[in-house]
Design an enzyme around this catalytic site. Sequence first.
Site, mmCIF file in Angstrom:
data_model
loop_
_atom_site.group_PDB
_atom_site.id
_atom_site.type_symbol
_atom_site.label_atom_id
_atom_site.label_comp_id
_atom_site.label_asym_id
_atom_site.label_seq_id
_atom_site.Cartn_x
_atom_site.Cartn_y
_atom_site.Cartn_z
ATOM 1 N N TYR A 16 41.784 41.944 27.474
ATOM 2 C CA TYR A 16 40.283 42.009 26.960
ATOM 3 C C TYR A 16 40.041 43.012 25.812
ATOM 4 C CZ TYR A 16 38.714 39.119 30.569
ATOM 5 O OH TYR A 16 38.345 37.753 31.296
ATOM 6 N N TYR A 144 31.076 35.897 38.162
ATOM 7 C CA TYR A 144 32.312 35.991 37.537
ATOM 8 C C TYR A 144 33.343 35.812 38.674
ATOM 9 C CZ TYR A 144 36.874 38.007 35.966
ATOM 10 O OH TYR A 144 38.283 37.900 35.481
ATOM 11 N N ASP A 238 32.881 34.782 47.284
ATOM 12 C CA ASP A 238 33.925 35.515 46.530
ATOM 13 C C ASP A 238 33.656 36.865 46.977
ATOM 14 O OD1 ASP A 238 35.199 36.874 44.882
ATOM 15 O OD2 ASP A 238 35.012 35.430 43.097
ATOM 16 N N LYS A 271 40.635 42.803 45.416
ATOM 17 C CA LYS A 271 40.502 44.279 44.849
ATOM 18 C C LYS A 271 40.836 45.484 45.715
ATOM 19 C CE LYS A 271 38.292 43.254 40.704
ATOM 20 N NZ LYS A 271 37.519 42.208 40.501
HETATM 21 C C1 PLP Z 1 38.037 40.714 39.911
HETATM 22 C C2 PLP Z 1 37.281 39.368 40.565
HETATM 23 C C3 PLP Z 1 38.222 38.212 40.537
HETATM 24 C C4 PLP Z 1 39.361 38.160 39.763
HETATM 25 O O1 PLP Z 1 40.348 38.945 40.377
HETATM 26 P P1 PLP Z 1 41.685 39.261 39.830
HETATM 27 O O2 PLP Z 1 42.575 39.993 40.872
HETATM 28 O O3 PLP Z 1 41.454 40.013 38.652
HETATM 29 O O4 PLP Z 1 42.328 37.927 39.354
HETATM 30 C C5 PLP Z 1 37.350 37.367 40.932
HETATM 31 N N1 PLP Z 1 36.192 37.362 41.675
HETATM 32 C C6 PLP Z 1 35.375 38.727 41.751
HETATM 33 C C7 PLP Z 1 34.227 38.810 42.008
HETATM 34 C C8 PLP Z 1 36.090 39.693 41.089
HETATM 35 O O5 PLP Z 1 35.413 40.762 41.064
#
Ligand code: PLP
Length: 426
Positions: A16, A144, A238, A271
């Site tokens: 990015y 996202y 998510d 994460k």
């Molecule tokens: C960071 C993130 C992703 C993507 O994870 P990566 O390890 O960067 O592929 C997907 N969903 C959410 C909510 C995120 O914060």
Amino acid sequence: MSDWLNPGLAHLWLPYTQMKTAPAPLPVAASAGVRLKLADGRELIDGISSWWTACHGYNHPHIREAVAAQLETLPHVMFAGLVHEPAARLASRLAALLPGDLERVFFTESGSVSVEVALKMAIQYWRNRGRAEKKRIVCFRHGYHGDTFATMALCDPEDGMHTLFAGSMPEQILAELPDTPEMAAAFDRLLATHAERIAAVIIEPLVQGAGGMQMHDAATLAFIADACRRHEVLLIADEIMTGFGRSGRMFACEEAAQLGDFVPDILCLSKALTGGTLPLAATVARRHVFEAFLADDPAAALMHGPTYMANPLACAAANASLDLFAGEPRLAQVAAIEAQLRDDLASCAEIRGVAEVRVKGAIAAVELAGRIDLDAMRRRFPELGVWIRPFGRIVYLMPPFVIGGGDLATLTGAVRRVLTERAATL
Ligand SMILES: *Cc1c(COP(=O)(O)O)cnc(C)c1O
């Protein structure tokens, strides 16, 4: 300074990053606790935990020891036809921690891929039950879910990727968050109209992260879950950003569970899963989702399997991270961070060019109005001894949970100062 820096920069492609104009990246040599040590000897207090991963701070001895011990015995092995203790223990522990019967864990190596797996699970779930036409996904504005093609299609359409790659991504259904009675009715109509084609709704519970740090309450989440149930649509939570204490509870979904029977069908984690040490992600399914894949037909099995899935080093780090959540007062630390973020940042709302200040758990987002010079802010924060990296219209803090009050005050002070300096230029 460093003999590797300039020769290497000639060959690195950064994420990015407009590499013609962006500020030069800072060479980092070491990390410890809440600090990054730069190659020139400077130290920065980390306000964003390396993309929200380093919840226990960096180089925590307990995680380091666990990874070092695992390195001695089994650094990696393929995960088809073979299983190993770190993954088995981690799967059991995650199932015990997560609400309801979220009990089947599929490991991958990144958040985006864990979402891709969730999508496959949802679509194949309906196919296995004879409803192959249910394959669309409903996502929310400001969401996202990752950078791969299928997950990109679930991100807020205004972030640029949609126009750039239009035509190359699966088309999904974009919804507004149903956080008013009118929006709730509209969301209900959307599901009613398209339920026959919809496999799942995907949401970042309580806090939408990289799409703009918008926040909603548990009642909105509970309403979405109820609508999914009424219209026979799966719900994917998510929790890649919110999981492991960030929102104030171990998992953000727990807050909606207070309001009634709320357990998402599929949940994604990544994460902070390894405490920021190694890449790992998990897609966790409820029992009924898993059972839809049990059949005499080999083609009914889940069709996914990354080469490095369930890497033992990463699983050992994740187990050690869970030990720390069990043995140290992380959620109390998050509560203290939340209180201080509210106090320290309240006055930011008065600064010219600030639209709103939002705080939830160990997350603070200051949304800006007016002209924004991201590169200028990104240059300025390290000059003040802090690592803070605004994106879009958002300046945010997501510090490690172990941060002390003094270091946190340095972070919030830097935010106030940079925003005040910016106000003078507006
Ligand atoms: C960071 C993130 C992703 C993507 O994870 P990566 O390890 O960067 O592929 C997907 N969903 C959410 C909510 C995120 O914060």
